[in-house]
Design a protein around this motif. Sequence first.
Motif, PDB file in Angstrom:
ATOM      1  N   THR A   1      -0.444 -14.476 -43.918  1.00 29.64           N
ATOM      2  CA  THR A   1      -1.129 -13.907 -45.074  1.00 29.64           C
ATOM      3  C   THR A   1      -2.621 -14.157 -44.892  1.00 29.64           C
ATOM      4  OG1 THR A   1       0.779 -14.392 -46.497  1.00 29.64           O
ATOM      5  CG2 THR A   1      -1.300 -13.896 -47.586  1.00 29.64           C
ATOM      6  N   TYR A   2      -3.418 -13.126 -44.974  1.00 29.78           N
ATOM      7  CA  TYR A   2      -4.842 -13.253 -44.693  1.00 29.78           C
ATOM      8  C   TYR A   2      -5.669 -12.450 -45.687  1.00 29.78           C
ATOM      9  CZ  TYR A   2      -4.351  -8.574 -42.770  1.00 29.78           C
ATOM     10  OH  TYR A   2      -4.095  -7.238 -42.633  1.00 29.78           O
ATOM     11  N   ILE A   3      -6.934 -12.801 -45.787  1.00 31.68           N
ATOM     12  CA  ILE A   3      -7.899 -12.041 -46.582  1.00 31.68           C
ATOM     13  C   ILE A   3      -9.108 -11.763 -45.695  1.00 31.68           C
ATOM     14  CG2 ILE A   3      -9.481 -12.068 -48.541  1.00 31.68           C
ATOM     15  CD1 ILE A   3      -7.485 -13.711 -50.084  1.00 31.68           C
ATOM     16  N   LEU A   4      -9.480 -10.498 -45.592  1.00 34.86           N
ATOM     17  CA  LEU A   4     -10.665 -10.088 -44.843  1.00 34.86           C
ATOM     18  C   LEU A   4     -11.762  -9.677 -45.823  1.00 34.86           C
ATOM     19  CD1 LEU A   4      -9.124  -7.916 -41.974  1.00 34.86           C
ATOM     20  CD2 LEU A   4     -10.073 -10.217 -41.777  1.00 34.86           C
ATOM     21  N   LYS A   5     -12.958 -10.196 -45.590  1.00 33.66           N
ATOM     22  CA  LYS A   5     -14.103  -9.873 -46.425  1.00 33.66           C
ATOM     23  C   LYS A   5     -15.000  -8.871 -45.711  1.00 33.66           C
ATOM     24  CE  LYS A   5     -18.068 -11.994 -48.778  1.00 33.66           C
ATOM     25  NZ  LYS A   5     -18.774 -13.265 -49.074  1.00 33.66           N
ATOM     26  N   THR A   6     -15.425  -7.834 -46.423  1.00 35.48           N
ATOM     27  CA  THR A   6     -16.300  -6.831 -45.821  1.00 35.48           C
ATOM     28  C   THR A   6     -17.707  -7.401 -45.647  1.00 35.48           C
ATOM     29  OG1 THR A   6     -16.845  -5.903 -47.989  1.00 35.48           O
ATOM     30  CG2 THR A   6     -15.007  -4.903 -46.804  1.00 35.48           C
ATOM     31  N   LEU A   7     -18.266  -7.236 -44.458  1.00 35.89           N
ATOM     32  CA  LEU A   7     -19.641  -7.630 -44.176  1.00 35.89           C
ATOM     33  C   LEU A   7     -20.572  -6.426 -44.158  1.00 35.89           C
ATOM     34  CD1 LEU A   7     -19.135 -10.262 -41.320  1.00 35.89           C
ATOM     35  CD2 LEU A   7     -19.354 -10.664 -43.777  1.00 35.89           C
ATOM     36  N   SER A   8     -19.985  -5.250 -43.998  1.00 34.05           N
ATOM     37  CA  SER A   8     -20.727  -3.992 -44.032  1.00 34.05           C
ATOM     38  C   SER A   8     -19.834  -2.958 -44.705  1.00 34.05           C
ATOM     39  CB  SER A   8     -21.099  -3.551 -42.608  1.00 34.05           C
ATOM     40  OG  SER A   8     -19.948  -3.259 -41.846  1.00 34.05           O
ATOM     41  N   PRO A   9     -20.357  -1.799 -45.079  1.00 29.92           N
ATOM     42  CA  PRO A   9     -19.518  -0.790 -45.729  1.00 29.92           C
ATOM     43  C   PRO A   9     -18.284  -0.454 -44.896  1.00 29.92           C
ATOM     44  CG  PRO A   9     -21.816  -0.162 -45.884  1.00 29.92           C
ATOM     45  CD  PRO A   9     -21.770  -1.352 -44.972  1.00 29.92           C
ATOM     46  N   LEU A  10     -17.162  -0.260 -45.572  1.00 33.27           N
ATOM     47  CA  LEU A  10     -15.902   0.092 -44.922  1.00 33.27           C
ATOM     48  C   LEU A  10     -15.548   1.525 -45.283  1.00 33.27           C
ATOM     49  CD1 LEU A  10     -13.347  -0.819 -43.311  1.00 33.27           C
ATOM     50  CD2 LEU A  10     -12.370  -1.511 -45.505  1.00 33.27           C
ATOM     51  N   TYR A  11     -15.300   2.340 -44.248  1.00 32.40           N
ATOM     52  CA  TYR A  11     -15.042   3.764 -44.460  1.00 32.40           C
ATOM     53  C   TYR A  11     -13.692   4.135 -43.866  1.00 32.40           C
ATOM     54  CZ  TYR A  11     -15.505   8.837 -43.645  1.00 32.40           C
ATOM     55  OH  TYR A  11     -15.297  10.184 -43.589  1.00 32.40           O
ATOM     56  N   ILE A  12     -12.739   4.411 -44.741  1.00 34.54           N
ATOM     57  CA  ILE A  12     -11.418   4.885 -44.326  1.00 34.54           C
ATOM     58  C   ILE A  12     -11.227   6.273 -44.920  1.00 34.54           C
ATOM     59  CG2 ILE A  12      -8.932   4.447 -44.278  1.00 34.54           C
ATOM     60  CD1 ILE A  12     -10.418   2.269 -42.918  1.00 34.54           C
ATOM     61  N   LYS A  13     -11.312   7.292 -44.106  1.00 35.60           N
ATOM     62  CA  LYS A  13     -11.274   8.670 -44.588  1.00 35.60           C
ATOM     63  C   LYS A  13      -9.891   9.037 -45.099  1.00 35.60           C
ATOM     64  CE  LYS A  13     -12.469  13.386 -43.179  1.00 35.60           C
ATOM     65  NZ  LYS A  13     -12.982  14.247 -42.089  1.00 35.60           N
ATOM     66  N   SER A  14      -9.855   9.637 -46.281  1.00 37.07           N
ATOM     67  CA  SER A  14      -8.572  10.021 -46.874  1.00 37.07           C
ATOM     68  C   SER A  14      -8.033  11.324 -46.302  1.00 37.07           C
ATOM     69  CB  SER A  14      -8.726  10.175 -48.393  1.00 37.07           C
ATOM     70  OG  SER A  14      -9.540  11.295 -48.704  1.00 37.07           O
ATOM     71  N   GLY A  15      -8.920  12.157 -45.780  1.00 37.97           N
ATOM     72  CA  GLY A  15      -8.484  13.458 -45.274  1.00 37.97           C
ATOM     73  C   GLY A  15      -8.399  14.510 -46.356  1.00 37.97           C
ATOM     74  N   LYS A  16      -8.795  14.132 -47.587  1.00 39.08           N
ATOM     75  CA  LYS A  16      -8.754  15.081 -48.700  1.00 39.08           C
ATOM     76  C   LYS A  16     -10.147  15.212 -49.295  1.00 39.08           C
ATOM     77  CE  LYS A  16      -4.035  13.777 -50.020  1.00 39.08           C
ATOM     78  NZ  LYS A  16      -3.182  13.267 -51.121  1.00 39.08           N
ATOM     79  N   ASN A  17     -10.457  16.402 -49.768  1.00 37.28           N
ATOM     80  CA  ASN A  17     -11.690  16.593 -50.532  1.00 37.28           C
ATOM     81  C   ASN A  17     -11.452  17.662 -51.583  1.00 37.28           C
ATOM     82  OD1 ASN A  17     -12.471  19.279 -49.397  1.00 37.28           O
ATOM     83  ND2 ASN A  17     -12.662  18.114 -47.508  1.00 37.28           N
ATOM     84  N   ASP A  18     -12.127  17.486 -52.679  1.00 41.13           N
ATOM     85  CA  ASP A  18     -11.984  18.416 -53.801  1.00 41.13           C
ATOM     86  C   ASP A  18     -13.168  19.389 -53.771  1.00 41.13           C
ATOM     87  OD1 ASP A  18     -11.473  19.764 -56.097  1.00 41.13           O
ATOM     88  OD2 ASP A  18     -11.550  18.020 -57.434  1.00 41.13           O
TER      89      ASP A  18
END
Length: 265
Positions: A12-29
């Motif tokens: 069990t782990y926790i990762l802290k963001t040090l810079s912006p995290l971008y995970i593309k959803s593949g969807k846009n409205d």
Amino acid sequence: MFKKLYNEAKITYILKTLSPLYIKSGKNDSLNPTGVDDSFLRVYKDGDLVPVLPGTSIKGVFRSRAEKILKGSCDLFNSKKNCASKVNKKKDDGTARYDKSCPACKLFGSTVLKSRVLFGDAYPEGEYKVGSRQTVAIDRITGASKKSALFDLEYVEDALFKGEIEIQNFFRWHIKVLTQLFEEVNDGFVVFGGLTSKGFGRMKLDDFQIKLKYYDKSKCGKDYVDKGFYMEKTINSFEELQNTIKNISLTADEIGRCEYNEQAL
């Protein structure tokens, strides 16, 4: 290799963001004038729509880095040079397939060998920020920005992502590899998501715990607790685990063994 359960571990782990995290959803409205072009991937958890760092993405990043640091790892995408090409699917049992596999495939699996390790999705713990940024595509030939290629993207920052990793019938070197990969995350050599060349995706380990279970009590030391039909030990810090496995090597001899006679961690 999986007919009998010898041991299992849960990280069990926790990762802290040090810079912006971008995970593309593949969807846009496209009909929403205030919406962004590329939104962050979200799923429902406990009734709320929250960002998610997919387990498949974490596993892919970890495997890619493991293939670089483990000597003798195959080219997974070369059908003539990968581990699957060495296996006789009709005659080779699990042990034979394991013996013929490279170090990365032994841990993460292949088309002919089941993965020993399961990466769950990681979800944010506590508060986090969602931001947006306008960026432009770059022409690979000229190095200048492309015309009409301006777009908005959504990212997450100031966040803590909690996830779990489960592994069955592991050898001690398997745990050593996973530990080294977390070290690579802290050192900035393993990053997550998209736009990593622009500085996105840097994270560090903020919290860590590993729970070990062994079903052969004769292999366990005094620091294990008898739970009836298995022995259990919990290591509550990453530094403690590092000290526990510091003498475990990642040599070819150590990785090549396929025996369940080693002592518990």
